[in-house]
Design a protein around this motif. Structure first.
Motif, PDB file in Angstrom:
ATOM      1  N   LEU A   1       0.823  -1.407   0.084  1.00 20.67           N
ATOM      2  CA  LEU A   1      -0.133  -0.058   0.078  1.00 20.67           C
ATOM      3  C   LEU A   1       0.932   1.384   0.040  1.00 20.67           C
ATOM      4  N   SER A   2       0.235   2.412  -0.452  1.00 19.78           N
ATOM      5  CA  SER A   2       0.882   3.548  -0.182  1.00 19.78           C
ATOM      6  C   SER A   2       1.216   3.934   1.306  1.00 19.78           C
ATOM      7  N   GLU A   3       2.036   4.636   1.624  1.00 16.21           N
ATOM      8  CA  GLU A   3       2.281   5.174   2.967  1.00 16.21           C
ATOM      9  C   GLU A   3       1.108   5.555   3.613  1.00 16.21           C
ATOM     10  N   ARG A   4       0.517   6.364   2.891  1.00 20.17           N
ATOM     11  CA  ARG A   4      -0.870   7.354   3.623  1.00 20.17           C
ATOM     12  C   ARG A   4      -1.893   6.222   3.809  1.00 20.17           C
ATOM     13  N   GLN A   5      -2.165   5.105   2.777  1.00 22.16           N
ATOM     14  CA  GLN A   5      -2.882   4.106   2.886  1.00 22.16           C
ATOM     15  C   GLN A   5      -2.586   3.239   4.101  1.00 22.16           C
ATOM     16  N   ARG A   6      -1.657   2.761   4.102  1.00 24.55           N
ATOM     17  CA  ARG A   6      -0.923   1.827   5.346  1.00 24.55           C
ATOM     18  C   ARG A   6      -1.238   2.649   6.507  1.00 24.55           C
ATOM     19  N   ALA A   7      -0.953   3.944   6.532  1.00 30.48           N
ATOM     20  CA  ALA A   7      -0.969   4.641   8.053  1.00 30.48           C
ATOM     21  C   ALA A   7      -2.523   4.469   8.459  1.00 30.48           C
ATOM     22  N   ALA A   8      -3.444   4.873   7.592  1.00 32.93           N
ATOM     23  CA  ALA A   8      -4.921   4.758   7.604  1.00 32.93           C
ATOM     24  C   ALA A   8      -5.409   3.466   8.264  1.00 32.93           C
ATOM     25  N   MET A   9      -4.937   2.487   7.375  1.00 38.39           N
ATOM     26  CA  MET A   9      -5.335   1.188   7.855  1.00 38.39           C
ATOM     27  C   MET A   9      -4.811   0.681   9.297  1.00 38.39           C
ATOM     28  N   VAL A  10      -3.615   0.829   9.461  1.00 38.71           N
ATOM     29  CA  VAL A  10      -2.993   0.515  10.769  1.00 38.71           C
ATOM     30  C   VAL A  10      -3.900   1.201  11.838  1.00 38.71           C
ATOM     31  N   LEU A  11      -3.701   2.632  11.849  1.00 39.62           N
ATOM     32  CA  LEU A  11      -4.643   3.288  12.727  1.00 39.62           C
ATOM     33  C   LEU A  11      -5.973   2.804  13.007  1.00 39.62           C
ATOM     34  N   ARG A  12      -6.640   2.621  11.709  1.00 42.54           N
ATOM     35  CA  ARG A  12      -8.210   2.242  12.060  1.00 42.54           C
ATOM     36  C   ARG A  12      -8.320   0.954  12.479  1.00 42.54           C
ATOM     37  N   TYR A  13      -7.690  -0.110  11.859  1.00 39.64           N
ATOM     38  CA  TYR A  13      -7.817  -1.589  12.159  1.00 39.64           C
ATOM     39  C   TYR A  13      -6.901  -2.296  13.098  1.00 39.64           C
ATOM     40  N   VAL A  14      -5.639  -1.752  13.128  1.00 34.53           N
ATOM     41  CA  VAL A  14      -4.887  -2.361  14.233  1.00 34.53           C
ATOM     42  C   VAL A  14      -4.760  -1.671  15.517  1.00 34.53           C
ATOM     43  N   GLU A  15      -4.826  -0.417  15.329  1.00 34.18           N
ATOM     44  CA  GLU A  15      -4.923   0.234  16.783  1.00 34.18           C
ATOM     45  C   GLU A  15      -6.447   0.588  16.987  1.00 34.18           C
ATOM     46  N   ASP A  16      -7.306   0.206  16.217  1.00 33.50           N
ATOM     47  CA  ASP A  16      -8.676   0.265  16.596  1.00 33.50           C
ATOM     48  C   ASP A  16      -9.147   1.548  16.939  1.00 33.50           C
ATOM     49  N   ARG A  17      -8.708   2.548  16.196  1.00 30.00           N
ATOM     50  CA  ARG A  17      -9.326   3.943  16.230  1.00 30.00           C
ATOM     51  C   ARG A  17     -10.481   4.015  15.688  1.00 30.00           C
ATOM     52  N   THR A  18     -11.489   5.197  15.911  1.00 30.21           N
ATOM     53  CA  THR A  18     -12.329   5.536  15.197  1.00 30.21           C
ATOM     54  C   THR A  18     -11.980   6.097  13.902  1.00 30.21           C
ATOM     55  N   VAL A  19     -12.962   6.248  12.847  1.00 26.58           N
ATOM     56  CA  VAL A  19     -12.586   6.811  11.688  1.00 26.58           C
ATOM     57  C   VAL A  19     -12.134   8.308  11.853  1.00 26.58           C
ATOM     58  N   ALA A  20     -12.829   8.940  12.890  1.00 30.61           N
ATOM     59  CA  ALA A  20     -12.598  10.469  13.341  1.00 30.61           C
ATOM     60  C   ALA A  20     -11.278  10.499  14.072  1.00 30.61           C
ATOM     61  N   GLU A  21     -10.979   9.646  14.829  1.00 29.37           N
ATOM     62  CA  GLU A  21      -9.658   9.845  15.436  1.00 29.37           C
ATOM     63  C   GLU A  21      -8.395   9.426  14.474  1.00 29.37           C
ATOM     64  N   THR A  22      -8.716   8.688  13.650  1.00 30.28           N
ATOM     65  CA  THR A  22      -7.845   8.348  12.367  1.00 30.28           C
ATOM     66  C   THR A  22      -7.617   9.290  11.568  1.00 30.28           C
ATOM     67  N   ALA A  23      -8.845  10.010  11.494  1.00 34.08           N
ATOM     68  CA  ALA A  23      -8.937  11.276  10.519  1.00 34.08           C
ATOM     69  C   ALA A  23      -7.909  12.442  11.166  1.00 34.08           C
ATOM     70  N   ASP A  24      -8.217  12.539  12.524  1.00 32.47           N
ATOM     71  CA  ASP A  24      -7.311  13.583  13.448  1.00 32.47           C
ATOM     72  C   ASP A  24      -5.944  13.475  13.315  1.00 32.47           C
ATOM     73  N   SER A  25      -5.600  11.948  13.416  1.00 35.84           N
ATOM     74  CA  SER A  25      -4.076  11.511  13.391  1.00 35.84           C
ATOM     75  C   SER A  25      -3.409  11.817  12.105  1.00 35.84           C
ATOM     76  N   LEU A  26      -4.366  11.794  10.942  1.00 36.96           N
ATOM     77  CA  LEU A  26      -3.612  12.037   9.641  1.00 36.96           C
ATOM     78  C   LEU A  26      -3.710  13.408   9.052  1.00 36.96           C
ATOM     79  N   VAL A  27      -4.485  14.306  10.061  1.00 33.82           N
ATOM     80  CA  VAL A  27      -4.806  15.764   9.948  1.00 33.82           C
ATOM     81  C   VAL A  27      -5.736  15.705   8.386  1.00 33.82           C
ATOM     82  N   ILE A  28      -6.543  14.943   8.330  1.00 35.46           N
ATOM     83  CA  ILE A  28      -7.430  14.845   7.246  1.00 35.46           C
ATOM     84  C   ILE A  28      -9.127  14.989   7.738  1.00 35.46           C
TER      85      ILE A  28
END
Length: 172
Positions: free
Chosen positions: A118-145
């Protein structure tokens, strides 16, 4: 202080509301969680929301019922965060790290290889959301999007991950 001089009516109303209702909000939360520190934090979050609404000029609609409703929602948010954190800690203690994945474990190795594709951005989003079990909003905040951009990024990431996994199966 402006409020003690009566020069800021909105601040006076906010202070009066706090003095009148903060003990009831605290008691409501404490009765449900049994922890003083949590009850204090949740009560502070409730009155932060009150101050924010007052600053936006929407403070007139706030009453005791509204405060209790917000307190209930913030307590549920607290429990959800605590449960996510508990699950994260549990995974850290029970799951092998990437460097500890056995070479013979094709399933985990395949997922890791697919994530690497995956691209670095996609990988970061997937890990935050599904590995770290963050919500979509928390993932968005972490990625500043925005949340919408995050949802789109996750959808593309899922498609790319599935495609990478299917490509591995075909080549085996």
């Amino acid at each position: 202080m402006l409020t003690s001089l009566g020069l800021d009516p909105a601040a006076d109303r906010l202070e009066a509301l706090f003095r009148r209702e903060s003990d009831a909000v605290f008691a409501f939360v404490y009765a449900r969680c049994g922890r003083r520190d949590v009850a204090e934090d949740v009560t502070a979050e409730v009155f932060y929301e009150v101050a924010r609404r007052h600053a936006e000029g929407r403070g007139d609609e706030i009453g005791a019922g509204w405060l209790i409703d917000v307190a209930r929602k913030r307590l549920v948010d607290h429990w959800r965060r605590a449960e996510r954190e508990r699950r994260r800690r549990e995974r850290l203690h029970h799951e092998p790290s990437r460097s500890e994945v056995p070479v013979g474990d094709a399933g985990i190795a395949a997922v890791i290889a697919a994530l690497d594709a995956l691209s670095e951005r996609q990988r970061a989003a997937m890990v935050l959301r599904y590995v770290e079990d963050r919500t979509v909003a928390e993932t968005a905040d972490s990625l500043v999007i925005s949340v919408e951009a995050c949802e789109s990024l996750l959808a593309r990431g899922r498609r790319s991950l599935l495609a990478a996994l299917e490509n591995q199966e075909v080549s085996e």
